[in-house]
Design a protein around this motif. Structure first.
Motif, mmCIF file in Angstrom:
data_model
loop_
_atom_site.group_PDB
_atom_site.id
_atom_site.type_symbol
_atom_site.label_atom_id
_atom_site.label_comp_id
_atom_site.label_asym_id
_atom_site.label_seq_id
_atom_site.Cartn_x
_atom_site.Cartn_y
_atom_site.Cartn_z
ATOM 1 N N TRP A 1 0.686 -1.199 0.008
ATOM 2 C CA TRP A 1 0.142 -0.033 0.020
ATOM 3 C C TRP A 1 0.961 1.330 -0.057
ATOM 4 O O TRP A 1 0.871 2.027 -0.925
ATOM 5 C CB TRP A 1 -1.295 -0.042 1.302
ATOM 6 N N ASP B 1 -1.955 -5.225 -1.681
ATOM 7 C CA ASP B 1 -2.992 -4.656 -0.839
ATOM 8 C C ASP B 1 -4.038 -4.108 -2.071
ATOM 9 O O ASP B 1 -4.048 -4.807 -3.082
ATOM 10 C CB ASP B 1 -2.383 -3.304 -0.351
ATOM 11 N N ASP B 2 -4.604 -3.091 -1.927
ATOM 12 C CA ASP B 2 -5.854 -2.640 -2.840
ATOM 13 C C ASP B 2 -5.340 -2.379 -4.234
ATOM 14 O O ASP B 2 -4.185 -2.131 -4.404
ATOM 15 C CB ASP B 2 -6.274 -1.084 -2.022
ATOM 16 N N TRP C 1 -5.360 -8.324 -0.086
ATOM 17 C CA TRP C 1 -6.177 -7.538 0.704
ATOM 18 C C TRP C 1 -7.574 -7.708 0.064
ATOM 19 O O TRP C 1 -7.710 -7.792 -1.070
ATOM 20 C CB TRP C 1 -5.846 -5.839 0.452
ATOM 21 N N ARG D 1 -15.871 7.372 1.440
ATOM 22 C CA ARG D 1 -14.783 6.799 0.566
ATOM 23 C C ARG D 1 -15.292 6.381 -0.852
ATOM 24 O O ARG D 1 -14.829 5.376 -1.224
ATOM 25 C CB ARG D 1 -14.191 5.752 1.206
ATOM 26 N N LYS E 1 -5.935 -9.581 4.411
ATOM 27 C CA LYS E 1 -6.036 -8.234 5.123
ATOM 28 C C LYS E 1 -7.564 -7.927 4.965
ATOM 29 O O LYS E 1 -7.696 -7.517 3.714
ATOM 30 C CB LYS E 1 -5.022 -7.412 4.856
ATOM 31 N N ASP F 1 -10.388 -5.743 5.135
ATOM 32 C CA ASP F 1 -10.684 -4.293 5.695
ATOM 33 C C ASP F 1 -12.101 -3.837 5.682
ATOM 34 O O ASP F 1 -13.138 -4.689 5.053
ATOM 35 C CB ASP F 1 -9.855 -3.466 4.542
ATOM 36 N N ASN G 1 -13.889 -0.035 5.253
ATOM 37 C CA ASN G 1 -13.511 1.462 5.324
ATOM 38 C C ASN G 1 -14.630 2.414 5.216
ATOM 39 O O ASN G 1 -14.525 3.446 4.648
ATOM 40 C CB ASN G 1 -12.542 1.734 4.035
ATOM 41 N N CYS H 1 -8.814 -4.858 9.836
ATOM 42 C CA CYS H 1 -8.432 -3.603 9.554
ATOM 43 C C CYS H 1 -9.826 -2.670 9.277
ATOM 44 O O CYS H 1 -10.701 -3.373 8.552
ATOM 45 C CB CYS H 1 -7.742 -3.261 8.083
ATOM 46 N N SER I 1 -9.766 1.077 8.196
ATOM 47 C CA SER I 1 -9.184 2.286 8.107
ATOM 48 C C SER I 1 -8.065 2.381 9.025
ATOM 49 O O SER I 1 -7.950 3.449 9.593
ATOM 50 C CB SER I 1 -10.059 3.462 7.971
ATOM 51 N N GLY I 2 -7.466 1.377 9.487
ATOM 52 C CA GLY I 2 -6.604 1.357 10.676
ATOM 53 C C GLY I 2 -7.474 0.818 11.797
ATOM 54 O O GLY I 2 -7.859 -0.322 11.788
ATOM 55 N N ASP J 1 -3.749 3.551 10.281
ATOM 56 C CA ASP J 1 -3.183 3.642 9.158
ATOM 57 C C ASP J 1 -1.944 4.482 9.228
ATOM 58 O O ASP J 1 -1.087 4.656 8.323
ATOM 59 C CB ASP J 1 -4.186 4.342 8.184
HETATM 60 C C1 GLA Z 1 -7.443 1.380 4.256
HETATM 61 C C2 GLA Z 1 -6.555 0.362 4.946
HETATM 62 C C3 GLA Z 1 -5.067 0.900 4.475
HETATM 63 C C4 GLA Z 1 -4.995 0.359 3.187
HETATM 64 C C5 GLA Z 1 -6.220 1.145 2.274
HETATM 65 C C6 GLA Z 1 -6.314 0.521 0.812
HETATM 66 O O1 GLA Z 1 -7.300 2.672 4.390
HETATM 67 O O2 GLA Z 1 -6.470 1.115 6.384
HETATM 68 O O3 GLA Z 1 -4.096 -0.024 5.276
HETATM 69 O O4 GLA Z 1 -5.344 -1.038 2.875
HETATM 70 O O5 GLA Z 1 -7.411 0.950 2.869
HETATM 71 O O6 GLA Z 1 -7.234 1.329 0.201
#
Ligand code: GLA
Length: 705
Positions: free
Chosen positions: A306, A336-337, A381, A413, A446, A448, A450, A486, A488-489, A508
């Motif tokens: 990321w 990741d994303d 992710w 988001r 991972k 997530d 968000n 996760c 967003s943290g 994050d």
């Molecule tokens: C969130 C996660 C980050 C990352 C982004 C990807 O913000 O907390 O660590 O994975 O998404 O979009």
């Protein structure tokens, strides 16, 4: 009156039971009482008579406070029928005790509801508390409120630490005197949130003192409420109560005849100081909460794409990243994303969980094969609970998201949340995730989340069950896959999710200075092995701060270490320094991830110290963030050592270039000083902690007697 006594290693709980159909009160919660203590005397010593302006029979809230008999605080249970509030009258009918557990059964005659209240002392003396309901009556009952915990708070606890926070700045501590109007809080984002408001400390000591502490937590990944009422009666009787529970929407939980309902569990721990409290929570989490701990491999060092590449993904770029990662000693490569559907930025394609042919014309297989060749395993992710309005999934099923018919669908988001209470949504997500895990050798997800859940359509509680159900099914089908939670943290961290995943993403914010606050705050409750701890780029993309690699890497060692930066953009020296710290992490993770955490105090508020002891070894981290007011900072006093034992103390290299010049005798620190536990804990070690952004690792080995 009858009495029930539960003993942990250091803890005793005494309950007084009004067996004539009354209630059960917790009349002692504190240090373990001597054998043979007269429990009736313990109760008598704290019993109060009736005071003015009080019902003639003063109400006893106990472990199941109700409004009956004039109690005016928050009740543990609120029921309705046909929208009309029922005045419950729950009476203790029976109870069962195990060696470290008690289960009280109450019955409410008007509704036929049985209420169970269960207190269990577990590993580390942590106490779990939960309530259950069973409808033995003939008509359905709406459950409007069911606490997980109702704790009569011992009067010596006069201060409270609560947490607040925001994205990238989780778990900010606030300690204050408990004001007469107490604390009342309810979350509304569909998850615990960045504020950590589902964690709480009560202090018996005076301001700022690290004395006796009682902590409470609600193990629930949805919305929660809490009420700390120092004078719930509002009449000056000072009977403090603490209640915590999951938020139930009106009409969301209706118990038909023969049906049951259980609250999530709350966790309590009592300890003589904050280090002991951390150890109690960690012991409990390790033994009783985390999934299948015995089967876990060591916590592998991650490289996460990321903060290295963001959405700028290509097969060649990722392979290059994997190669530079492997050269540093990285053990797991996490994509990741940005790998799926048309996801080239964060406004599109959530829900389309198909490998993107634009980025991976040959699928993920060549990348994963290269990652394996390099000796690493592969992680991916996902954000399964969400959907982008611009996605094939949304175009095909616009009704699958949480929404109110006929109203606008506000995004966050750029995304919406899926309705996890729908069977077809569960089915689709399981099928997609299962296929990804079957088609590719993926060791780690991972997971997530968000955005907040709004509109939640009156189902914030059962939505969380939907999340748990999906995780449960996936874990059952792929038990070897490790999962990180996760949001967003640190937006969804609690013992509910931690009983289903293997680690969490605490923030994050990878800025080491911020992490020096965030990690100690989380580690009050969570052991280092579940706290993802990454070396980010410099300048940090969130704070803009530039920090030396030595500092970033030392701070990241205290957690589940990873790298979230592109090694190709580092200098040779930085790569060398990072690789050396990765090697140190590998050498020490057996200690850091199994041992007892101690919070180290230092007179300079800009110095943070933590230490983990395990068997005959210990590792400490001490870091300075500001310019010290004196040239020679006060020595660092260690903790958790055996006073009589002798320890060899070394400072593992590399050393921060700026600080090493101030070491009195570098060779002595390489060979090791030999000191007793008493000397180390009383006088401590004079380390150069003058310069901002310098840190030291201190290694200890107990010598044979
Ligand atoms: C969130 C996660 C980050 C990352 C982004 C990807 O913000 O907390 O660590 O994975 O998404 O979009």
């Amino acid at each position: 009156m009858e009495f029930v006594r539960l003993d942990g290693e250091r803890l005793t709980l005494v309950f007084a039971l009004d067996v004539g159909g009354g209630t059960a009160d917790c009349v002692y919660c504190g240090a373990r009482l001597p054998e043979g203590e007269d429990l009736a005397m313990v109760a008598a010593a704290t019993a109060r008579g009736r005071h003015e302006s009080q019902p003639d029979t003063p109400p006893v809230p106990g472990v199941l406070p109700e409004r009956k008999h004039g109690w005016s605080g928050t009740p543990a249970l609120e029921l309705r029928r046909g929208g009309v509030r029922i005045e419950t009258d729950c009476r203790l009918t029976r109870w069962a005790t195990g060696s470290q557990a008690v289960h009280f059964m109450f019955h409410d005659r008007s509704t036929g509801i049985d209420v169970g209240v269960r207190w269990v002392i577990g590993e580390g003396d942590a106490v779990t508390v939960g309530l259950t309901l069973a409808n033995t009556g003939k008509a359905p009952v709406e459950v409007e409120r069911l606490a997980a915990l109702a704790l009569p708070v011992p009067a010596r606890f006069t201060e409270v630490t609560r947490y607040s926070g925001r994205w990238a700045d989780e778990m900010q501590e606030h300690r204050r005197t408990i004001a007469p109007d107490g604390v009342s809080h309810a979350s509304a984002t569909g998850k615990p949130g960045f504020s950590g408001a589902n964690w709480l400390l009560l202090h018996a000591g005076a301001a700022k003192e690290d004395g006796e502490v009682l902590a409470a937590h609600l193990g629930w990944s949805g919305d929660h409420w809490l009420a700390l009422e120092p004078d719930a009666q509002g009449a000056g009787d000072g009977r403090a109560m603490l209640l915590m529970g999951a938020v139930l929407e009106a009409g969301e939980v209706v118990l038909g005849p023969g049906e049951n309902f259980a609250s999530p569990q709350a966790v309590l721990a009592l300890a003589p100081d904050r280090s002991a409290l951390a150890q109690a929570f960690h012991g409990f989490l390790r033994k009783a909460v985390l999934p299948a701990r015995a089967d876990w491999p060591e916590r592998k060092v991650h490289l996460n794409s990321w903060e290295a590449l963001g959405f700028d993904l290509s097969e060649a770029g990722l392979i290059a990243l994997a190669e530079s990662a492997a050269a540093l000693g990285i053990e797991r490569f996490v994509l990741d994303d940005g790998w799926f559907g048309g996801r080239r930025d964060d406004r599109t394609s959530l829900g389309d969980w198909f490998v993107s042919p634009d980025v991976f014309p040959n699928g993920l297989a060549p990348l994963i094969a290269r990652v394996h060749e390099l000796g690493m395993d592969f992680g991916l992710w996902v954000e399964p609970e969400m959907v982008s309005p611009d996605s094939d999934l949304y175009r095909a099923h616009p009704d699958w998201c949480l929404h109110v018919e006929g109203r606008e669908r506000p995004t966050m988001r750029g995304q919406l949340a899926l309705d996890l209470t729908r069977a077809e949504v569960q089915e689709y997500l399981f099928e997609r995730l299962d296929a990804l895990l079957r088609d590719h050798p993926i060791a780690y997800l991972k997971w997530d989340h968000n955005r907040d859940l709004f509109p939640a359509g009156g189902q914030r509680f059962i939505q969380t069950f939907g999340f748990y159900a999906l995780l449960h099914r996936l874990r059952a089908a792929h038990p070897q896959v490790e999962i990180e939670s996760c949001s967003s943290g640190g937006g969804r961290i609690d013992f509910g999710v931690l009983s289903r995943v293997h680690r969490v993403w605490p923030s994050d914010n990878n800025d080491a200075i911020e992490r020096l606050r965030i990690i100690p705050a989380w580690s009050q409750f969570l052991p280092l092995e579940v706290l993802g701890s990454h070396v980010g780029p410099s300048p940090n993309p969130i704070t803009g701060r530039r920090l030396a690699m030595d500092f970033r890497a030392k701070v990241a060692v205290f957690g589940h270490m990873g790298v979230e930066a592109d090694p190709a953009r580092m200098t040779d020296k930085e790569r060398e320094c990072l690789a050396a710290h990765i090697a140190l992490y590998k050498q020490w993770r057996g200690v850091l991830h199994a041992g007892a955490l101690h919070r180290l105090a230092h007179p300079d508020p800009n110095v943070t110290g933590m230490m983990v002891t395990h068997a005959d070894k210990a590792l400490a981290l001490v870091a300075q963030t500001a310019f010290s007011p004196v040239f020679d900072a006060a020595p660092l006093r260690l903790a958790g050592l055996e006073p009589e034992a002798r320890y060899r103390v070394t400072l593992p290299e590399p050393w921060a270039p700026k600080a090493r010049h101030y070491l009195a005798n570098p060779d002595a620190w390489r060979e090791g000083l030999v000191l007793s536990g008493t000397a180390l804990m009383t006088q401590g070690l004079a380390l150069p902690l003058t310069h901002p952004e310098t840190a030291w690792l201190v290694a200890l080995e107990r010598l044979p007697q």
